[in-house]
Design a protein around this motif. Sequence first.
Motif, PDB file in Angstrom:
ATOM      1  N   GLY A 203      -6.003   9.885  11.808  1.00 21.46           N
ATOM      2  CA  GLY A 203      -5.588   9.288  12.645  1.00 21.46           C
ATOM      3  C   GLY A 203      -6.804   7.297  12.483  1.00 21.46           C
ATOM      4  O   GLY A 203      -7.335   6.738  13.640  1.00 21.46           O
ATOM      5  N   VAL A 204      -6.792   7.107  11.653  1.00 21.74           N
ATOM      6  CA  VAL A 204      -7.632   6.298  11.189  1.00 21.74           C
ATOM      7  C   VAL A 204      -6.830   5.423  10.634  1.00 21.74           C
ATOM      8  O   VAL A 204      -5.809   5.186  10.441  1.00 21.74           O
ATOM      9  N   ARG A 205      -7.180   4.031  10.416  1.00 20.59           N
ATOM     10  CA  ARG A 205      -6.795   3.417  10.201  1.00 20.59           C
ATOM     11  C   ARG A 205      -7.500   2.398   8.355  1.00 20.59           C
ATOM     12  O   ARG A 205      -8.359   2.935   7.409  1.00 20.59           O
ATOM     13  N   VAL A 206      -6.070   2.498   7.319  1.00 18.11           N
ATOM     14  CA  VAL A 206      -6.065   2.614   5.805  1.00 18.11           C
ATOM     15  C   VAL A 206      -5.451   1.395   5.951  1.00 18.11           C
ATOM     16  O   VAL A 206      -4.143   1.290   5.734  1.00 18.11           O
ATOM     17  N   ALA A 207      -6.347   0.956   4.572  1.00 13.35           N
ATOM     18  CA  ALA A 207      -4.843   0.395   3.695  1.00 13.35           C
ATOM     19  C   ALA A 207      -5.329   0.146   2.125  1.00 13.35           C
ATOM     20  O   ALA A 207      -7.049   0.369   1.847  1.00 13.35           O
ATOM     21  N   THR A 208      -4.296   0.639   1.706  1.00 16.30           N
ATOM     22  CA  THR A 208      -4.643   1.443   0.286  1.00 16.30           C
ATOM     23  C   THR A 208      -3.502   1.176  -0.622  1.00 16.30           C
ATOM     24  O   THR A 208      -2.680  -0.167  -0.626  1.00 16.30           O
ATOM     25  N   CYS A 209      -3.499   0.818  -1.941  1.00 10.92           N
ATOM     26  CA  CYS A 209      -3.419  -0.017  -3.384  1.00 10.92           C
ATOM     27  C   CYS A 209      -3.152   1.546  -4.556  1.00 10.92           C
ATOM     28  O   CYS A 209      -4.117   2.114  -4.582  1.00 10.92           O
ATOM     29  N   TYR A 210      -2.371   1.069  -4.931  1.00 13.70           N
ATOM     30  CA  TYR A 210      -2.439   2.358  -6.645  1.00 13.70           C
ATOM     31  C   TYR A 210      -2.604   0.901  -7.396  1.00 13.70           C
ATOM     32  O   TYR A 210      -2.384   0.709  -7.779  1.00 13.70           O
ATOM     33  N   GLY A 211      -4.120   1.587  -8.009  1.00 10.12           N
ATOM     34  CA  GLY A 211      -4.462   0.051  -8.876  1.00 10.12           C
ATOM     35  C   GLY A 211      -3.868  -0.138 -10.640  1.00 10.12           C
ATOM     36  O   GLY A 211      -4.428   0.961 -10.988  1.00 10.12           O
ATOM     37  N   ALA A 212      -3.775  -1.203 -11.049  1.00  3.38           N
ATOM     38  CA  ALA A 212      -3.297  -1.613 -12.396  1.00  3.38           C
ATOM     39  C   ALA A 212      -4.870  -1.805 -12.653  1.00  3.38           C
ATOM     40  O   ALA A 212      -6.073  -2.684 -12.819  1.00  3.38           O
ATOM     41  N   ALA A 213      -4.858  -1.443 -13.977  1.00  6.08           N
ATOM     42  CA  ALA A 213      -6.486  -1.513 -14.885  1.00  6.08           C
ATOM     43  C   ALA A 213      -6.393  -2.189 -16.110  1.00  6.08           C
ATOM     44  O   ALA A 213      -4.952  -2.788 -16.584  1.00  6.08           O
ATOM     45  N   GLU A 214      -6.855  -2.640 -16.055  1.00 10.59           N
ATOM     46  CA  GLU A 214      -6.743  -3.825 -17.682  1.00 10.59           C
ATOM     47  C   GLU A 214      -6.766  -2.901 -18.659  1.00 10.59           C
ATOM     48  O   GLU A 214      -6.182  -3.728 -19.965  1.00 10.59           O
ATOM     49  N   ASP A 215      -7.213  -0.907 -18.683  1.00 12.88           N
ATOM     50  CA  ASP A 215      -6.921  -0.093 -20.190  1.00 12.88           C
ATOM     51  C   ASP A 215      -5.853  -0.257 -20.125  1.00 12.88           C
ATOM     52  O   ASP A 215      -5.544   0.922 -21.040  1.00 12.88           O
ATOM     53  N   ASP A 216      -4.750  -0.459 -19.312  1.00  9.31           N
ATOM     54  CA  ASP A 216      -3.479   0.235 -18.709  1.00  9.31           C
ATOM     55  C   ASP A 216      -2.274  -0.643 -20.081  1.00  9.31           C
ATOM     56  O   ASP A 216      -2.830  -2.320 -20.496  1.00  9.31           O
ATOM     57  N   THR A 217      -1.311   0.002 -19.902  1.00  7.20           N
ATOM     58  CA  THR A 217       0.018  -0.779 -21.127  1.00  7.20           C
ATOM     59  C   THR A 217       0.176  -1.981 -19.972  1.00  7.20           C
ATOM     60  O   THR A 217      -0.047  -1.782 -19.273  1.00  7.20           O
ATOM     61  N   PRO A 218       1.582  -3.040 -20.401  1.00  9.27           N
ATOM     62  CA  PRO A 218       1.734  -3.664 -19.259  1.00  9.27           C
ATOM     63  C   PRO A 218       2.453  -3.048 -18.868  1.00  9.27           C
ATOM     64  O   PRO A 218       3.002  -3.108 -17.768  1.00  9.27           O
ATOM     65  N   LEU A 219       3.040  -2.009 -19.839  1.00 13.25           N
ATOM     66  CA  LEU A 219       4.118  -1.293 -18.557  1.00 13.25           C
ATOM     67  C   LEU A 219       3.760  -0.617 -17.420  1.00 13.25           C
ATOM     68  O   LEU A 219       4.312   0.012 -16.241  1.00 13.25           O
ATOM     69  N   GLU A 220       2.066   0.141 -17.813  1.00  8.87           N
ATOM     70  CA  GLU A 220       2.013   0.746 -17.045  1.00  8.87           C
ATOM     71  C   GLU A 220       1.136   0.227 -15.375  1.00  8.87           C
ATOM     72  O   GLU A 220       1.324   0.183 -14.749  1.00  8.87           O
ATOM     73  N   ARG A 221       0.581  -1.050 -16.245  1.00 11.42           N
ATOM     74  CA  ARG A 221       0.229  -2.141 -14.944  1.00 11.42           C
ATOM     75  C   ARG A 221       1.234  -2.853 -14.327  1.00 11.42           C
ATOM     76  O   ARG A 221       1.373  -2.844 -13.110  1.00 11.42           O
ATOM     77  N   ARG A 222       2.800  -2.873 -14.241  1.00  7.23           N
ATOM     78  CA  ARG A 222       3.813  -3.161 -14.071  1.00  7.23           C
ATOM     79  C   ARG A 222       4.517  -2.288 -12.985  1.00  7.23           C
ATOM     80  O   ARG A 222       4.565  -2.218 -12.274  1.00  7.23           O
TER      81      ARG A 222
END
Length: 292
Positions: free
Chosen positions: A49-68
């Motif tokens: 019951g709380v307030r949440v803002a979330t995301c799935y983070g793209a990391a610098e060491d990911d491949t371009p496809l993984e970041r996308r």
Amino acid sequence: SAEDVNWAVQAALVEGVRHGVTTVVDFHRSGACLDLSLSEVVGAADKVGVRVATCYGAAEDDTPLERRAAIDECIGFARELARSQRGRLRGMLGVQATTLHGIETLLAEAMESAGDRLAVHVDLALDLTPAERWTRPEALPVTALPALWAHAERAPRDLVGAVRDRGDSLCATGSSSVAALVRATEIAWGSDYGVNAPPVPDGPFAAGIADAHYRRLFVNGARWAADHFGEAVGSISPGAPADLILLDYRAATEFSTRTLPAHLWNGLLRAPVSGVMVAGEDRKSTRLNSSH
């Protein structure tokens, strides 16, 4: 697994509520379930019951496809949340950088995708030498929503200045590690060193430092949340959501707006939390007893 994510998030949110935390900004990375984990995060937030803002983070060491893939997952997820009109839940775009060049690259991708609809959460996992400096203020594009920069204690001073001038918010963990930062800019409290309770100040009481600590815990983060959630989070005013914390605290001396920073510094933050309300609803008695 997706079930692991759900229970882990519930445990963290419940522990936060027990310490008076009503609003959480989550930078998430569960490599085994990219397309499932954000749904589990908001499902857990719904249950607590709380307030949440979330995301799935793209990391610098990911491949371009993984970041996308990470960026596309965030955009689709945020769009679905907006359609369902679940007011306490928001989607963002997240990026995690280990170098200054990585910040430029990732921000360019994320902010182009975010446009004026989504906020960006930047996790600074920087590993810098003392000689490295941020010299590219023009690399920070203008966007309608302010970004949130986590681990600002790792940022070079020039980057801190550029982000502050842009109107973004910075947060930092711990207490003593941010002493230099609070003199340079206003920062919010970050908890991702495994501590879900507001940090207890160290050292002797000093009025200016205590006031900065109060603003860090109760003002600066709430200001960003108010922009992001479209509500007057953190304020006591007509129409604002009633996020209230009840503390079992017996003041031994005068308790007023004038003495509040001193009480925070010397004991109020150590007081047991006896009740928590999120938007006028009691979280502690109705929700937490069902979670383990």
